[in-house]
Structure formats: C-alpha cells, structure tokens
Design an enzyme around this catalytic site. Structure first.
Site, PDB file in Angstrom:
ATOM      1  N   GLU A 127      34.960  65.383  48.001  1.00  0.00           N
ATOM      2  CA  GLU A 127      35.753  64.545  47.111  1.00  0.00           C
ATOM      3  C   GLU A 127      36.459  65.373  46.042  1.00  0.00           C
ATOM      4  O   GLU A 127      36.056  66.508  45.748  1.00  0.00           O
ATOM      5  CB  GLU A 127      34.844  63.497  46.452  1.00  0.00           C
ATOM      6  CG  GLU A 127      35.559  62.454  45.594  1.00  0.00           C
ATOM      7  CD  GLU A 127      36.586  61.624  46.354  1.00  0.00           C
ATOM      8  OE1 GLU A 127      37.596  62.217  46.804  1.00  0.00           O
ATOM      9  OE2 GLU A 127      36.403  60.410  46.489  1.00  0.00           O
TER      10      GLU A 127
ATOM     11  N   HIS B   1      32.108  57.724  53.399  1.00  0.00           N
ATOM     12  CA  HIS B   1      30.670  57.465  53.271  1.00  0.00           C
ATOM     13  C   HIS B   1      30.415  55.995  52.923  1.00  0.00           C
ATOM     14  O   HIS B   1      31.276  55.297  52.389  1.00  0.00           O
ATOM     15  CB  HIS B   1      30.055  58.369  52.200  1.00  0.00           C
ATOM     16  CG  HIS B   1      30.632  58.139  50.831  1.00  0.00           C
ATOM     17  ND1 HIS B   1      30.271  57.064  50.027  1.00  0.00           N
ATOM     18  CD2 HIS B   1      31.564  58.824  50.128  1.00  0.00           C
ATOM     19  CE1 HIS B   1      30.939  57.121  48.892  1.00  0.00           C
ATOM     20  NE2 HIS B   1      31.743  58.171  48.930  1.00  0.00           N
TER      21      HIS B   1
END
Length: 200
Positions: free
Chosen positions: A89, A10
């Site tokens: 994550e 990202h």
C-alpha cells in the site's frame, strides 16, 4: 495463451472496520474479512481452472493473510506465495492510524476528491508507487496468469496502469474487498464474490 492479471484487495481488517487509515501499518482481518477472502478464493478457482498461474501478495500482513486464505480455496501451496513489497500500500505518512472521522472534523471538505488520501502530510507520491509497480510488472512471466493480492489505493493505481487510464479515471475506480478484477489485453472484467462463512 494470453496472460491475465487478477487484482485482489485484502479482506476487511480491524482498522477498516474502525475507519482507521493503515498505509504501511497493519491490522488483522476481521471475521468478515476472512469470509470475503474465502469467497474470492472460491470464485477465483473457477477462473483459474486448467491454467498455470503464480500468486504474489504485498508483504504487509493483511495481504499475506488474505493470500493464504485465498490459496487455501485454490489448493495452491501457501509457501509458494511470493511476498512482494513493490505491490504494498501507499505510505500515508502522518495520517497512518488516524480515523476518517477525526480527519473530517479538521477538514470537512476532505472527501470531495476521490484521491483525498494523497493529501496526507508525508504521503508516498503517486509517481513513486507507479514506478515500483512498473518495475514489478516488467519482471512478470508472460506464459502464466498472475494473481496479486494488493491494497485499495495501490490496486486502483495498478488497474489504472494496466488499462491506460488517466489520473481522474484511475481514482474514479472503486476499492471492493468482495470482488476481484481480471485484466487481459487492456480490458477489465469485475467478478463479484459472496463472502463464505466457515462451517459451524
């Protein structure tokens, strides 16, 4: 046609800019992060031209936001992005929303290890992340490319798995937000991208 897996991180978030750890927490992309995502999307389009592909993204907001911007550059419908919790994550336990300067004040030698994040109390074990990534990889189609928008640490582990790297080599990899990685048949190519500002 050999399948390629394209691993993206990202774009920069508010927490990134503040040196604050996110893990399963979330913060929105900064203007720079949005520009990074547009730059990645434009370069990615060059590599995907004429090939079938599918887009997956971590279900955390910053990855979905990045994926939507990237897909805008690809002319790929945002409603076809597959939200995928298995590529999210690491959970960083008690260190989520802590700043790196605060952690360094308490542990001055913290950054001597590249995998220092894993020392967080309550951190998700690396083996657990590998297990969920392996489960995701096992179900991927073989006849089309895969674009996956993930995160810094999970992306490092995913690339390490796809390349057969050992633990030390896995954590020596970098975590860019202005590049992506093409992995095919056990080899990897890094593609650097120039952030693209929105027209004034």
């Amino acid at each position: 046609m050999a399948r390629r897996i394209m691993v993206l991180r990202h774009g920069e978030t508010l927490f990134n800019a503040q040196q604050k750890l996110q893990g399963h927490c979330n913060s929105a992309l900064t203007g720079r992060g949005e520009a990074q995502a547009r730059g990645v999307g434009q370069r990615l389009a060059q590599h995907l031209a004429g090939r079938p592909y599918r887009v997956y993204a971590s279900d955390l907001g910053r990855a979905m936001q990045t994926a939507a911007i990237v897909c805008g550059e690809l002319d790929y419908p945002a409603d076809q992005i597959v939200p995928e919790p298995r590529v999210r994550e690491f959970s960083l336990g008690e260190w989520e929303q802590r700043t790196i300067p605060d952690l360094l004040a308490a542990q001055p030698d913290l950054l001597e290890r590249r995998d220092w994040y894993l020392q967080a109390p309550g951190c998700e074990p690396c083996d657990g992340v590998r297990a969920r990534l392996a489960d995701w990889l096992a179900g991927l189609p073989e006849d089309e490319d895969v674009v996956v928008v993930s995160h810094g640490l999970t992306g490092v582990v995913l690339r390490g798995m796809l390349l057969g790297l050992d633990e030390e080599a896995t954590w020596q990899q970098d975590l860019p937000q202005d590049a992506f990685f093409i992995i095919e048949a056990g080899s990897m190519t890094r593609v650097d991208c120039t952030p693209v500002l929105e027209p004034a």
